[in-house]
Design a protein around this motif. Structure first.
Motif, mmCIF file in Angstrom:
data_model
loop_
_atom_site.group_PDB
_atom_site.id
_atom_site.type_symbol
_atom_site.label_atom_id
_atom_site.label_comp_id
_atom_site.label_asym_id
_atom_site.label_seq_id
_atom_site.Cartn_x
_atom_site.Cartn_y
_atom_site.Cartn_z
ATOM 1 N N UNK A 57 0.816 -1.213 0.000
ATOM 2 C CA UNK A 57 0.000 0.000 0.000
ATOM 3 C C UNK A 57 0.850 1.265 0.000
ATOM 4 N N UNK A 58 1.908 1.270 0.807
ATOM 5 C CA UNK A 58 2.747 2.463 0.892
ATOM 6 C C UNK A 58 3.404 2.775 -0.449
ATOM 7 N N UNK A 59 3.873 1.722 -1.126
ATOM 8 C CA UNK A 59 4.522 1.938 -2.411
ATOM 9 C C UNK A 59 3.510 2.363 -3.475
ATOM 10 N N UNK A 60 2.323 1.770 -3.411
ATOM 11 C CA UNK A 60 1.294 2.149 -4.371
ATOM 12 C C UNK A 60 0.925 3.618 -4.213
ATOM 13 N N UNK A 61 0.844 4.077 -2.978
ATOM 14 C CA UNK A 61 0.551 5.492 -2.727
ATOM 15 C C UNK A 61 1.655 6.378 -3.298
ATOM 16 N N UNK A 62 2.903 5.927 -3.155
ATOM 17 C CA UNK A 62 4.015 6.693 -3.706
ATOM 18 C C UNK A 62 3.947 6.737 -5.227
ATOM 19 N N UNK B 131 1.221 6.590 -7.039
ATOM 20 C CA UNK B 131 0.133 7.487 -7.438
ATOM 21 C C UNK B 131 0.550 8.947 -7.306
ATOM 22 N N UNK B 132 1.359 9.256 -6.284
ATOM 23 C CA UNK B 132 1.853 10.627 -6.143
ATOM 24 C C UNK B 132 2.793 10.975 -7.286
ATOM 25 N N UNK B 133 3.561 10.002 -7.723
ATOM 26 C CA UNK B 133 4.551 10.233 -8.769
ATOM 27 C C UNK B 133 3.928 10.288 -10.157
ATOM 28 N N UNK B 134 2.840 9.524 -10.357
ATOM 29 C CA UNK B 134 2.254 9.358 -11.694
ATOM 30 C C UNK B 134 0.792 9.782 -11.655
ATOM 31 N N UNK B 135 0.485 10.952 -12.174
ATOM 32 C CA UNK B 135 -0.869 11.491 -12.083
ATOM 33 C C UNK B 135 -1.884 10.675 -12.876
ATOM 34 N N UNK B 136 -1.438 9.929 -13.865
ATOM 35 C CA UNK B 136 -2.369 9.153 -14.695
ATOM 36 C C UNK B 136 -2.777 7.832 -14.054
ATOM 37 N N UNK B 137 -2.164 7.466 -12.937
ATOM 38 C CA UNK B 137 -2.475 6.190 -12.295
ATOM 39 C C UNK B 137 -3.647 6.351 -11.336
ATOM 40 N N UNK B 138 -4.824 6.560 -11.893
ATOM 41 C CA UNK B 138 -6.027 6.681 -11.091
ATOM 42 C C UNK B 138 -6.775 5.368 -11.025
ATOM 43 N N UNK B 139 -7.703 5.270 -10.092
ATOM 44 C CA UNK B 139 -8.569 4.100 -9.992
ATOM 45 C C UNK B 139 -7.788 2.812 -9.862
ATOM 46 N N UNK B 140 -8.107 1.845 -10.715
ATOM 47 C CA UNK B 140 -7.476 0.529 -10.684
ATOM 48 C C UNK B 140 -6.339 0.426 -11.690
ATOM 49 N N UNK B 141 -5.644 1.516 -11.926
ATOM 50 C CA UNK B 141 -4.591 1.538 -12.934
ATOM 51 C C UNK B 141 -3.528 0.493 -12.653
ATOM 52 N N UNK B 142 -3.073 -0.162 -13.710
ATOM 53 C CA UNK B 142 -1.974 -1.111 -13.594
ATOM 54 C C UNK B 142 -0.642 -0.375 -13.607
ATOM 55 N N UNK B 143 0.374 -1.066 -13.096
ATOM 56 C CA UNK B 143 1.678 -0.447 -12.931
ATOM 57 C C UNK B 143 2.249 0.088 -14.240
#
Length: 560
Positions: A163-168, A170-182
């Motif tokens: 979860x912590x890495x996923x949050x990071x 999302x902060x880094x990549x504005x297009x990674x919304x919702x259920x976006x894949x890596x």
């Protein structure tokens, strides 16, 4: 799905749990060499250029499938120009999460350099500089430093990312919304690394071009970059292992959108055919090419916007883009043409009835159902909507309609449990949607939501559509002419390219897809063509409708 490695992690403080390492290692699927060479050719990373002064990024290098080919080309470029290897010390930047992969990548490219006769000391220094353990998505921003970004980006399930890495991310990549894949993040940050006119070339799943989680990435691409090439390779054996990946080669450039090439391939597509496709793309002015292994089309530009991009054969994509350039959308204020959906009640068992005595007569609204449209003409089956709405768009006062009040109170428990009633308890007898009092009397085309082929049916007025029917009304169109256009395979091609196709080939003819249809100016259609469209519509003759529509659109034929 695949990735050269499932992702690269940094020398950051975020931990790398064993579960993530395991997910990465199990998810590694390596790219075949001819695919790598094809991508490098397509982005223009060739030994003909002075590659020592250029910068290529490989964001998830795995065991070096891309790096081996990159270094071969870089070495040849240096030899041809009399450059020393250390003059190219800044030419490559590669990352990977797994330390063992970093070591194998270094061994791979060291072997290439030894075979090409470079000294051990300078080769070791170059290799150490080029490949690092790190997380591409969490690197400090180095915008517009790369001439090329290439690779096979990650595709990993979100539940395998802490979860912590996923949050990071999302902060880094504005297009990674919702259920976006890596892999969405790799596209975004890869594009952001490009210098002006720099190119990104990935082989990756093409799902982001159409699904919800790709919306942000599509928006970024169409606002700031040029989609130059898409080679769909669903049937091609592109990886060292057999996987179900829906891959495509995608080339994106940091520049204004120019012409774009869309290509589709068969299982016969291989190294020779890839070279043939590339040669055609850079040397020919032809709009189309068709071979047993691939067919491709040169589009004037790519499709704009963040909505789902169309999926069709290259020739059909070219046709759709041409029509989009020449004709307005079906829904158009200037013609008063509107697309909508019928009423959703939230409790059809209560609001729908065939009993004409259930409530006051003026509280019964004849309701058009999907089954009423089956024959191609509206054959009303006698279903009514028990209508709680007045002409001004307000709920009626039940005290003014005692039979309606009695009817609703009999079903109050059912109606009150609905979400819409829980949210507004005082309006417990409302339908989810309001009734548009003007719609009933208007002539309209009705289209069932789910159908194998497009199926417009004319309601000359007097019925209200149920929520499984979409409707089209217009101030300017003779709806029989428009119905003929919509019955045609030309109109269906728009929906087919954008719509979700369900099991068995059933299409969803929803408003969002119907609104993609382009139509001629109704006043500009020749009288003979109008007559032919009306006749085809009334006789439900799809072939005749298609022939007349081709004339209306100025097309010679409908490409496969």
């Amino acid at each position: 799905m695949t990735s050269e490695t499932l992702f690269s992690l940094p020398s950051s403080t975020l931990p790398v749990p064993a579960s993530l390492q395991e997910a990465v290692q199990h998810g590694e699927v390596f790219t075949k060499r001819w695919i790598v060479d094809a991508i490098l050719d397509m982005v223009g990373y060739t030994a003909d250029d002075d590659l020592a002064v250029m910068h290529v990024v490989e964001p998830a290098c795995g065991t070096g499938a891309f790096l081996g080919a990159i270094v071969e080309r870089l070495s040849a470029s240096c030899r041809a120009r009399g450059r020393g290897l250390l003059e190219a010390i800044d030419a490559i930047e590669a990352f990977d999460l797994v330390e063992a992969n970093v070591e194998r990548s270094r061994e791979t490219i060291a072997s290439v350099l030894r075979a090409d006769g470079w000294g051990a000391a300078e080769a070791a220094k170059a290799v150490a500089s080029w490949v690092a353990q790190g997380d591409f998505l969490l690197q400090e921003t180095r915008a517009e430093t790369a001439d090329f970004v290439v690779g096979n980006p990650p595709y990993i399930r979100l539940e395998d990312v802490p979860e912590e890495r996923m949050a990071a991310y999302r902060r880094s990549c504005s297009s990674m919304g919702g259920r976006a894949d890596i892999y969405v993040g790799f596209f975004e940050l890869g594009m952001r690394r490009l210098k002006p006119e720099g190119r990104l070339g990935f082989i990756c799943a093409d799902r982001w071009m159409r699904n919800q989680y790709g919306r942000g990435l599509r928006k970024l691409v169409t606002q700031r970059y040029s989609m130059d090439l898409v080679v769909t390779m669903h049937d091609v054996d592109a990886f060292e292992e057999r996987v179900s990946a829906y891959p495509a080669i995608t080339v994106i450039r940091n520049g204004r959108q120019g012409s774009a090439i869309a290509a589709d391939t068969t299982g016969a597509f291989g190294a020779r055919q890839a070279r043939e496709l590339h040669a055609w793309s850079v040397q020919s002015d032809e709009a189309l090419i068709t071979t047993p292994a691939f067919h491709a089309a040169r589009l004037p530009h790519w499709f704009a916007g963040e909505d789902s991009w169309p999926q069709a054969s290259p020739a059909r994509l070219a046709m759709l883009e041409d029509l989009s350039d020449r004709f307005p959308l079906l829904e158009d204020e200037s013609t008063g043409t509107r697309v909508g959906i019928g009423i959703a009640t939230g409790a059809d068992k209560v609001f729908l009835t065939e009993d004409r005595t259930a409530v006051e007569e003026d509280r019964l609204l004849p309701l058009a159902m999907v089954r009423d449209t089956t024959s191609g003409t509206l054959s009303w089956g006698g279903t009514y909507l028990v209508n709680p709405w007045g002409r001004e768009g307000h709920l009626v006062d039940l005290n003014s309609f005692p039979r309606l009040a009695s009817y609703f109170k009999t079903h109050r428990d059912t109606l009150s449990k609905r979400y819409v009633a829980v949210k507004q308890p005082s309006r417990w007898y409302k339908t989810i949607d309001k009734v548009d009092a003007q719609l009933t009397a208007r002539p309209k085309l009705l289209l069932p939501d789910m159908k194998l082929t497009i199926h417009p049916v004319l309601d000359e007025g007097g019925h209200y559509p149920h929520h499984n029917l979409y409707f089209i009304v217009s101030n300017a169109w003779d709806l029989r002419v428009l119905g003929g256009l919509l019955l045609s395979k030309v109109a269906e091609a728009f929906v087919e390219a954008y719509a979700v196709k369900m099991r068995g080939g059933t299409l969803r003819f929803q408003a969002q897809y119907l609104r993609k249809i382009r139509v001629p100016d109704p006043a500009g259609i020749p009288a003979g063509v109008r007559t032919a469209l009306v006749k085809a519509f009334e006789e439900r003759d799809v072939q005749a409708a298609t022939q007349a529509a081709l004339q209306a659109y100025g097309l010679q034929s409908l490409p496969d």
